[in-house]
Design an enzyme around this catalytic site. Structure first.
Site, mmCIF file in Angstrom:
data_model
loop_
_atom_site.group_PDB
_atom_site.id
_atom_site.type_symbol
_atom_site.label_atom_id
_atom_site.label_comp_id
_atom_site.label_asym_id
_atom_site.label_seq_id
_atom_site.Cartn_x
_atom_site.Cartn_y
_atom_site.Cartn_z
ATOM 1 C CB SER A 1 -48.931 9.144 -35.302
ATOM 2 O OG SER A 1 -47.846 9.148 -36.224
ATOM 3 C CE1 TYR B 1 -45.686 7.650 -31.393
ATOM 4 C CE2 TYR B 1 -45.500 7.304 -33.771
ATOM 5 C CZ TYR B 1 -45.795 8.125 -32.697
ATOM 6 O OH TYR B 1 -46.218 9.423 -32.913
#
Length: 264
Positions: A155, A169
């Site tokens: 990401s 995350y």
């Protein structure tokens, strides 16, 4: 009309390859799996829900060959189990796409250990132990000129500090980027490449809450290309990395984010 050189078309072929896509029942994983199926690969998808996995595989089977293998990849034991079940069906694995992932958003003062562990178990521990468990199948598919491929979905939140409180995350994605580089170095002598796709904003379940809270215009403000990533963006990048055109790329983190990373 000028004829297309068949050798150039074959640069991007993945036909006949055996591919495993984790988290393949929805979102980015489903888009990537669909791309590989339509391109002529034999695809296995897994997700935690056997029902969702079977339904997705049935839908994708209208385009080609797709099979479901339900698994929760948050533990080393489940990773070994998935690898064993795949080995019962296949003697080699050309492409592993580590896409399964989790997110947890919570205020710092209230961030729970359970949320942190859930995210790191699935986002970091899962890809590591799945690669470890699938090494025999990956090595069986690998050759000097045509390596086996490991593609992990990271990401851009692993490349910058996000504005929302998704501590585990963003940290897990930075960790899996580094893990992939380490694995790329370790597995290069075995003719296995390891790369990362770092998506920007993609219409998915993970993004839904933030999108509803902030609105599309505000979300796209920092994106130079002013749109969300789509299925073609995700599938095309994965297919490129898995094709002959991507055979000499390893240890790379490739942002697919409309230019967002350039503004960080």
């Amino acid at each position: 009309m000028t004829a297309i050189d068949p050798s150039l078309v074959s640069l991007f072929t993945v036909a006949g390859k055996t591919v495993l896509v984790t988290g393949g029942s929805r979102g980015i994983g489903f888009a990537v799996a669909k791309g590989f199926v339509r391109a002529g690969a034999r695809v296995y998808i897994c997700s935690r829900s056997a029902e969702a996995c079977e339904a997705a595989a049935k839908e994708l089977s209208q385009y080609g060959e797709c099979h479901a293998l339900a698994a929760n990849l948050g533990s080393a034991e489940e990773c070994r189990s998935l690898a064993d079940r795949l080995a019962e069906r296949e003697s080699r694995l050309d492409v592993l796409v580590n896409n399964a992932g989790a997110i947890w958003a919570e205020k710092l003062e209230e961030y729970p250990e359970s949320g942190w562990d859930k995210v790191f178990n699935l986002n970091v521990k899962g890809p590591f132990f799945l690669v470890k468990s699938l090494l025999p199948l990956l090595k069986a598919a690998a050759s000097h000129e045509n390596p086996a491929r490991v593609i992990t979905v990271g990401s851009i939140d692993g490349l910058h500090v996000p504005s929302h409180e998704t501590y585990a995350y963003s940290s897990s994605k930075a960790a899996v980027h580094q893990l992939s580089k380490h694995l790329a170095d370790q597995l290069a002598p075995s003719s296995i490449t390891v790369n990362v796709i770092a998506p920007g904003m993609f219409h998915s379940k993970m993004l839904k809450g933030t999108l509803e809270e902030r609105g599309e215009e505000a979300m796209l403000a920092p994106v130079p290309l002013k749109r969300f990533a789509n299925d073609t963006d995700m599938a095309g990048t994965a297919i490129f990395l898995a094709s002959p055109a991507g055979s000499y790329i390893t240890g790379a983190v490739l942002p697919v984010d409309g230019g967002t990373a350039t503004t960080l």
